[in-house]
Design an enzyme around this catalytic site. Structure first.
Site, PDB file in Angstrom:
ATOM      1  N   GLU A  94       0.851  -1.121  -0.021  1.00  0.00           N
ATOM      2  CA  GLU A  94       0.256  -0.077  -0.019  1.00  0.00           C
ATOM      3  C   GLU A  94       0.831   1.180   0.056  1.00  0.00           C
ATOM      4  O   GLU A  94       0.380   2.319  -0.481  1.00  0.00           O
ATOM      5  CB  GLU A  94      -0.862  -0.005   1.182  1.00  0.00           C
ATOM      6  CG  GLU A  94      -2.059  -0.963   1.034  1.00  0.00           C
ATOM      7  CD  GLU A  94      -3.001  -0.653   0.076  1.00  0.00           C
ATOM      8  OE1 GLU A  94      -3.302   0.302  -0.155  1.00  0.00           O
ATOM      9  OE2 GLU A  94      -3.635  -1.666  -0.486  1.00  0.00           O
ATOM     10  N   GLY A  95       2.042   1.238   0.692  1.00  0.00           N
ATOM     11  CA  GLY A  95       2.918   2.241   0.863  1.00  0.00           C
ATOM     12  C   GLY A  95       3.340   2.665  -0.881  1.00  0.00           C
ATOM     13  O   GLY A  95       3.196   4.100  -1.182  1.00  0.00           O
ATOM     14  N   HIS A  96       3.748   1.594  -1.526  1.00  0.00           N
ATOM     15  CA  HIS A  96       4.071   2.097  -3.125  1.00  0.00           C
ATOM     16  C   HIS A  96       2.771   2.618  -3.731  1.00  0.00           C
ATOM     17  O   HIS A  96       2.799   3.664  -4.399  1.00  0.00           O
ATOM     18  CB  HIS A  96       4.601   0.666  -3.818  1.00  0.00           C
ATOM     19  CG  HIS A  96       5.583   0.181  -3.409  1.00  0.00           C
ATOM     20  ND1 HIS A  96       5.822  -0.765  -2.431  1.00  0.00           N
ATOM     21  CD2 HIS A  96       6.818   0.814  -3.378  1.00  0.00           C
ATOM     22  CE1 HIS A  96       6.918  -1.251  -2.371  1.00  0.00           C
ATOM     23  NE2 HIS A  96       7.838  -0.219  -2.785  1.00  0.00           N
TER      24      HIS A  96
ATOM     25  N   GLY B 248       8.577   8.137  -0.548  1.00  0.00           N
ATOM     26  CA  GLY B 248       8.047   7.997   0.847  1.00  0.00           C
ATOM     27  C   GLY B 248       8.823   8.701   1.954  1.00  0.00           C
ATOM     28  O   GLY B 248      10.028   8.783   2.120  1.00  0.00           O
TER      29      GLY B 248
ATOM     30  N   SER C   5       6.671  -2.355   4.277  1.00  0.00           N
ATOM     31  CA  SER C   5       8.148  -2.451   3.736  1.00  0.00           C
ATOM     32  C   SER C   5       8.135  -3.617   3.114  1.00  0.00           C
ATOM     33  O   SER C   5       7.607  -4.759   3.551  1.00  0.00           O
ATOM     34  CB  SER C   5       8.962  -2.296   5.120  1.00  0.00           C
ATOM     35  OG  SER C   5      10.341  -2.426   4.326  1.00  0.00           O
TER      36      SER C   5
ATOM     37  N   ARG D 193      10.588  -5.562   2.899  1.00  0.00           N
ATOM     38  CA  ARG D 193      11.302  -6.346   3.844  1.00  0.00           C
ATOM     39  C   ARG D 193      10.673  -6.843   4.944  1.00  0.00           C
ATOM     40  O   ARG D 193      10.937  -7.813   5.518  1.00  0.00           O
ATOM     41  CB  ARG D 193      12.459  -5.414   4.236  1.00  0.00           C
ATOM     42  CG  ARG D 193      13.678  -5.334   3.364  1.00  0.00           C
ATOM     43  CD  ARG D 193      14.811  -4.641   3.840  1.00  0.00           C
ATOM     44  NE  ARG D 193      16.012  -4.632   2.897  1.00  0.00           N
ATOM     45  CZ  ARG D 193      16.332  -3.520   2.267  1.00  0.00           C
ATOM     46  NH1 ARG D 193      15.679  -2.410   2.485  1.00  0.00           N
ATOM     47  NH2 ARG D 193      17.119  -3.621   1.446  1.00  0.00           N
TER      48      ARG D 193
END
Ligand code: AMP
Length: 282
Positions: A35-37, A147, A185, A187
């Site tokens: 969702e960050g991307h 971000g 993330s 990761r």
């Protein structure tokens, strides 16, 4: 959505778009979307006529003992998510396409790359600045989206754009978190269920700091002490650094006055995670 793998082709396609007066928004990534991307892509879609996303796991920003080979990759799913987010061009260059021949040319931003993550990952920001410069020269975006989760990266790239007169506006996008507060993330894939639970301490420690500032605490030392104590209760998480610093120079500061960055990195087994918050004291 058009998927393009060569510099020649993406340049030709985007020159055409530029000729018809379109504003280009660019979201550089290393893939394995979350969702960050997507929030970066959505912001680009709001601001611009054409959205370009790149996926390139950039070897020059990984240290020799880091996770370049193991970095999670899932092109098929990324491609689907990008298309659904309204991305117009997905740029997927190979390492050979981006770095043909001997690598002799690098971009360096000094001083602010030597602290925080830069102190722990020598050469990392040189790799980031180099690849982002190359991508800017290929895509020639009007706006580029990054971000705030990678706060130092954002500050370094803003400095680079100013220092080298790139004709692009850098836009910072707030950190997207899972419901329980963990910053998203790629990761996080490395975390098992217990490790993921333990990793919540990163965000919890930042919230603790925020509360302390709200309640009038202005001493960086005292805030750091309380945060460190919290980490000591979580044996699965090893704090790598904790910094309370100026939001532009990234240099440590002893007291909270105006806007201040609290940034940290921690290891949870093989995952190196980072998080940060900006607090404000009067
Ligand atoms: P990456 O693929 O991890 O290199 O990230 C690509 C871009 O997405 C960078 O600008 C990151 O700062 C941004 N990004 C990564 N995680 C998040 C997040 N949780 N919230 C907002 N942006 C993010």
């Amino acid at each position: 959505m058009k998927t393009i793998t060569t510099i020649k082709e993406i340049r030709a396609a985007l020159n055409q778009e530029k000729k018809s007066g379109k504003r280009i928004g660019f979201v550089p990534t290393m893939g394995y979307f979350h969702e960050g991307h997507l929030s970066l892509m959505h912001k680009a879609k709001e601001d611009c006529d054409v959205v370009v996303t790149s996926i390139f796991v950039n070897p020059t920003q990984f240290g020799p003992s880091e996770d370049f080979e193991a970095y999670p990759r899932d092109l098929k799913n990324d491609s689907k998510m990008a298309e659904e987010a309204g991305v117009d061009y997905l740029f997927l260059p190979s390492v050979e396409e981006m770095y043909p021949g001997e690598r002799l040319t690098y971009v360096n931003v000094e001083k602010i790359t030597k602290v925080l993550c830069g102190a722990k990952r020598p050469g990392h920001f040189q790799g980031v600045a180099t690849v982002v410069s190359k991508l800017f020269n290929i895509i020639k975006p009007d706006f580029a989206y990054f971000g705030e989760k990678d706060y130092q990266q954002l500050v370094v790239l803003k400095k680079m754009v100013k220092g080298l007169n790139f004709d692009v506006q850098i836009v910072g996008v707030p950190t997207v978190r899972d419901k329980d507060g963990l910053a998203m993330s790629s990761r996080n894939k490395y975390l098992g269920p217990k490790e993921r639970e333990a990793a919540l301490i990163l965000n919890k420690s930042l919230i603790l700091a925020q509360e302390m500032v709200k309640n009038g605490e202005r001493s960086s030392a005292k805030i750091k002490k309380s945060m460190t104590k919290l980490f000591e209760k979580e044996p699965l998480v090893n704090l790598e650094y904790l910094s309370i610093c100026d939001i532009i120079s990234l240099q440590e500061i002893s007291g909270i006055k105006g806007k201040v960055l609290i940034a940290l990195a921690a290891r949870v087994r093989k995952a190196r995670l980072i998080d940060n918050i900006v607090v404000e004291g009067n």
